[in-house]
Design a protein around this motif. Structure first.
Motif, PDB file in Angstrom:
ATOM      1  N   LEU A 131     -12.850 -19.810  25.314  1.00  0.00           N
ATOM      2  CA  LEU A 131     -12.665 -20.042  23.508  1.00  0.00           C
ATOM      3  C   LEU A 131     -11.595 -19.262  23.184  1.00  0.00           C
ATOM      4  CD1 LEU A 131     -16.409 -19.202  22.797  1.00  0.00           C
ATOM      5  CD2 LEU A 131     -15.295 -21.428  22.851  1.00  0.00           C
ATOM      6  N   PHE A 132     -10.965 -18.373  23.575  1.00  0.00           N
ATOM      7  CA  PHE A 132      -9.927 -17.437  23.173  1.00  0.00           C
ATOM      8  C   PHE A 132      -8.561 -18.333  23.664  1.00  0.00           C
ATOM      9  CE2 PHE A 132     -12.315 -13.728  21.966  1.00  0.00           C
ATOM     10  CZ  PHE A 132     -11.519 -13.600  20.794  1.00  0.00           C
ATOM     11  N   ALA A 133      -8.670 -18.711  24.744  1.00  0.00           N
ATOM     12  CA  ALA A 133      -7.413 -19.580  25.486  1.00  0.00           C
ATOM     13  C   ALA A 133      -7.145 -20.936  24.654  1.00  0.00           C
ATOM     14  CB  ALA A 133      -7.623 -19.573  26.583  1.00  0.00           C
ATOM     15  N   ALA A 134      -8.206 -21.702  24.256  1.00  0.00           N
ATOM     16  CA  ALA A 134      -8.271 -23.068  24.192  1.00  0.00           C
ATOM     17  C   ALA A 134      -7.023 -23.253  22.966  1.00  0.00           C
ATOM     18  CB  ALA A 134      -9.356 -23.455  23.675  1.00  0.00           C
ATOM     19  N   ILE A 135      -7.058 -22.433  21.737  1.00  0.00           N
ATOM     20  CA  ILE A 135      -5.992 -22.837  20.752  1.00  0.00           C
ATOM     21  C   ILE A 135      -4.754 -22.721  21.189  1.00  0.00           C
ATOM     22  CG2 ILE A 135      -5.270 -22.191  18.440  1.00  0.00           C
ATOM     23  CD1 ILE A 135      -8.253 -21.824  17.832  1.00  0.00           C
ATOM     24  N   PRO A 136      -4.292 -21.525  21.699  1.00  0.00           N
ATOM     25  CA  PRO A 136      -2.858 -21.443  22.297  1.00  0.00           C
ATOM     26  C   PRO A 136      -2.729 -22.331  23.296  1.00  0.00           C
ATOM     27  CG  PRO A 136      -3.859 -19.205  22.239  1.00  0.00           C
ATOM     28  CD  PRO A 136      -5.053 -20.128  22.053  1.00  0.00           C
ATOM     29  N   ILE A 137      -3.566 -22.804  24.273  1.00  0.00           N
ATOM     30  CA  ILE A 137      -3.167 -23.552  25.074  1.00  0.00           C
ATOM     31  C   ILE A 137      -2.757 -25.093  24.666  1.00  0.00           C
ATOM     32  CG2 ILE A 137      -3.964 -25.209  27.026  1.00  0.00           C
ATOM     33  CD1 ILE A 137      -5.509 -22.510  28.061  1.00  0.00           C
ATOM     34  N   GLY A 138      -3.657 -25.389  23.552  1.00  0.00           N
ATOM     35  CA  GLY A 138      -3.301 -26.732  22.716  1.00  0.00           C
ATOM     36  C   GLY A 138      -2.134 -26.603  22.084  1.00  0.00           C
ATOM     37  N   ALA A 139      -1.659 -25.470  21.446  1.00  0.00           N
ATOM     38  CA  ALA A 139      -0.293 -25.498  20.817  1.00  0.00           C
ATOM     39  C   ALA A 139       0.749 -25.722  21.784  1.00  0.00           C
ATOM     40  CB  ALA A 139      -0.539 -24.071  20.048  1.00  0.00           C
ATOM     41  N   VAL A 140       0.612 -25.108  22.870  1.00  0.00           N
ATOM     42  CA  VAL A 140       1.825 -25.312  23.913  1.00  0.00           C
ATOM     43  C   VAL A 140       1.818 -26.500  24.281  1.00  0.00           C
ATOM     44  CG1 VAL A 140       2.398 -24.777  26.425  1.00  0.00           C
ATOM     45  CG2 VAL A 140       1.494 -22.985  24.895  1.00  0.00           C
ATOM     46  N   VAL A 141       0.638 -27.519  24.475  1.00  0.00           N
ATOM     47  CA  VAL A 141       0.717 -28.898  24.785  1.00  0.00           C
ATOM     48  C   VAL A 141       1.518 -29.815  23.738  1.00  0.00           C
ATOM     49  CG1 VAL A 141      -0.680 -30.695  25.048  1.00  0.00           C
ATOM     50  CG2 VAL A 141      -1.309 -28.847  26.364  1.00  0.00           C
ATOM     51  N   GLY A 142       1.021 -29.117  22.525  1.00  0.00           N
ATOM     52  CA  GLY A 142       1.532 -29.775  21.254  1.00  0.00           C
ATOM     53  C   GLY A 142       3.067 -29.776  21.244  1.00  0.00           C
ATOM     54  N   GLY A 143       3.438 -28.482  21.504  1.00  0.00           N
ATOM     55  CA  GLY A 143       5.024 -28.171  21.516  1.00  0.00           C
ATOM     56  C   GLY A 143       5.513 -29.043  22.643  1.00  0.00           C
ATOM     57  N   LEU A 144       5.024 -29.196  23.988  1.00  0.00           N
ATOM     58  CA  LEU A 144       5.642 -29.917  24.946  1.00  0.00           C
ATOM     59  C   LEU A 144       5.789 -31.338  24.841  1.00  0.00           C
ATOM     60  CD1 LEU A 144       3.805 -28.062  27.984  1.00  0.00           C
ATOM     61  CD2 LEU A 144       6.349 -27.895  27.097  1.00  0.00           C
ATOM     62  N   LEU A 145       4.884 -31.760  23.717  1.00  0.00           N
ATOM     63  CA  LEU A 145       5.092 -33.172  23.323  1.00  0.00           C
ATOM     64  C   LEU A 145       5.512 -33.522  21.926  1.00  0.00           C
ATOM     65  CD1 LEU A 145       1.338 -34.213  24.508  1.00  0.00           C
ATOM     66  CD2 LEU A 145       3.369 -34.790  25.729  1.00  0.00           C
ATOM     67  N   SER A 146       6.428 -32.587  21.406  1.00  0.00           N
ATOM     68  CA  SER A 146       7.027 -32.523  20.171  1.00  0.00           C
ATOM     69  C   SER A 146       7.797 -33.897  19.953  1.00  0.00           C
ATOM     70  CB  SER A 146       7.636 -31.182  19.895  1.00  0.00           C
ATOM     71  OG  SER A 146       8.777 -31.041  20.723  1.00  0.00           O
ATOM     72  N   GLY A 147       8.385 -34.456  21.161  1.00  0.00           N
ATOM     73  CA  GLY A 147       9.145 -35.597  21.085  1.00  0.00           C
ATOM     74  C   GLY A 147       8.330 -36.610  20.112  1.00  0.00           C
ATOM     75  N   THR A 148       6.997 -36.717  20.212  1.00  0.00           N
ATOM     76  CA  THR A 148       6.066 -37.722  19.765  1.00  0.00           C
ATOM     77  C   THR A 148       6.326 -37.583  18.070  1.00  0.00           C
ATOM     78  OG1 THR A 148       4.236 -36.482  19.643  1.00  0.00           O
ATOM     79  CG2 THR A 148       4.650 -37.652  21.192  1.00  0.00           C
ATOM     80  N   TYR A 149       6.617 -36.357  17.382  1.00  0.00           N
ATOM     81  CA  TYR A 149       6.595 -36.202  15.985  1.00  0.00           C
ATOM     82  C   TYR A 149       7.692 -35.608  15.191  1.00  0.00           C
ATOM     83  CZ  TYR A 149       4.846 -31.615  17.642  1.00  0.00           C
ATOM     84  OH  TYR A 149       4.709 -30.441  17.922  1.00  0.00           O
TER      85      TYR A 149
END
Length: 440
Positions: A297-315
């Motif tokens: 639960l504690f790791a889920a949001i930061p991990i999602g944020a990292v994924v969002g950063g790695l895919l930042s070329g989409t937005y």
């Protein structure tokens, strides 16, 4: 400066001014999977690359100290209450000095301010190491050092963030924010894991020393930055209460800036459910293993944020920054509500990871708005307020969600908070069109 009567920024006024670097080499065309990957255009600019590299180094190092301080306090006292008290001891200096630091960042060379504050943080980390090696076992000393460190960090953060607009062109601000936010989120995941692995091997005091050494690399990277003095002679050379108040007046006079802050407050205060994770792990997800569920639960949001950063070329090339903020906050709220409604741990974690991706998008474009819609002489103060909002919002959420969880149950509180985020954000967007219309 953003003109209230227009829906498009006047780039002749909102531009960063003369940048430290000359024109960057042209970027190769983005084809195939590269269109989805992180937008790394700002890293082609040497000055920004140095600032980003220093952030990457300290993102992990700072988390070592963030783990070591509460661990040492708990070892001394055996009390979680003392750990919580120490956290509050660092909050007030952070708020006060972030607001003051924003005013200072608008009145002096930001590179000089970064050198002073990074050196101060490094010395504080070294003092943490000294007291641990000396075996003082004094909670009072730890709390004083923590307060001093947070004060330096409050002075540092506005100058660091405000400097970005002087190092990259306006159209690369979202990409620059995504790069910075991604390494910070990665540090929040990797740092605690590294600390947990190192403590049995090298001992707790050495975590402070490693952080201090990492900060030396940061000081060197900042030293190699170009001078970043105020752009105009009109900038006041004072940094007192009057200048701080002027910053708040500036926000109130620019609807898009005010709404960018309100969007973050709505998302974090109403929708950050971390205070309920222990109860959810102990009650709702106990069959999966309480410790295992809590970690996920504690790791889920930061991990999602990292994924969002790695895919930042989409937005990151989107120009309708206002709609990107509105949409990401709505997705955050809906995903948090989904996690609260989920009785399955993996589904709840998946929803929280989606929330983390949305939070990254929101951070990227809120940061870009603050840098592009404000003049350079006000950027430090905008970042000071931003630092306070980011630091204070989740703490208010802890109180609100903890109370609601006790009254209505954790799943109801989480779901209700997420739904409130969606409703309030859509209401703000409908009532105040400035954010909807904002684009670069």
């Amino acid at each position: 400066m953003y003109a209230p009567t227009r829906t498009v920024v006047d780039t002749s006024e909102s531009s960063s001014g003369p940048r430290a670097d000359g024109p960057a080499p042209p970027a190769p065309p983005r084809r195939g999977w590269r269109r989805w990957a992180m937008d790394t255009r700002p890293l082609r600019r040497p000055a920004y690359r140095r600032l980003w590299a220093s952030t990457a180094v300290t993102a992990v190092g700072s988390q070592l100290t963030a783990v070591a301080v509460p661990k040492q306090i708990y070892d001394i006292t055996g009390s979680s209450a003392w750990v919580g008290t120490a956290s509050l001891a660092g909050l007030l200096p952070l708020i006060v000095f972030a607001l003051w630091g924003g005013a200072i960042a608008d009145s002096m060379d930001r590179r000089t301010l970064l050198l002073i504050t990074n050196t101060g943080i490094a010395v504080t980390s070294l003092l943490f190491w000294v007291q641990a090696v000396a075996g003082l076992e004094s909670v009072a000393v730890l709390m004083v050092l923590l307060a001093v460190q947070q004060a330096f960090w409050g002075l540092n953060a506005p100058a660091r963030s405000a400097s970005i607009a002087r190092l990259v062109p306006e159209d690369e601000l979202p990409a620059a924010n995504a790069l910075g936010s991604t390494v910070m989120q990665t540090g929040q995941v990797a740092g605690p894991l590294l600390a947990g692995a190192l403590i049995p091997v090298v001992g707790l005091p050495e975590l402070y020393l490693i952080d201090a050494l990492a900060l030396c690399a940061t000081v060197w990277a900042v030293y190699r930055l170009p001078a970043l003095p105020p752009l105009t002679a009109r900038v006041a050379r004072r940094a007192g209460v009057r200048e701080i108040v002027e910053g708040f007046r500036y926000i109130s006079g620019h609807a898009v800036l005010l709404l960018s802050f309100l969007a973050d407050i709505v998302a974090m205060v109403l929708g950050m459910p971390r205070a309920l994770f222990p109860q959810l792990a102990a009650e709702t997800f106990a069959p999966y293993g309480e410790g295992f569920a809590l970690g996920l639960l504690f790791a889920a949001i930061p991990i999602g944020a990292v994924v969002g950063g790695l895919l930042s070329g989409t937005y990151s090339r989107a120009r309708r920054h206002g709609w990107m903020v509105i949409g990401s906050v709505v997705v955050w709220g809906a995903a948090v509500a989904g996690s609260g409604l989920s009785g399955n741990l993996w589904l709840a974690v998946a929803f929280l990871a989606v929330a983390g991706i949305a939070d990254m998008v929101s951070m990227v474009f809120r940061g870009a708005i603050l840098l592009s819609a404000a003049t350079d002489e006000m950027r430090g103060r905008m970042q000071g307020v931003f630092t306070v909002v980011v630091a204070g919002g989740p703490r208010l959420a802890d109180v609100l969600h903890g109370t609601a969880g006790s009254a209505f149950g954790p799943r109801t509180a989480v779901a209700g908070g997420g739904i409130l985020v969606v409703v309030v954000m859509l209401a703000l967007a409908a009532a105040m069109p400035a954010l909807r219309r904002y684009r670069v």
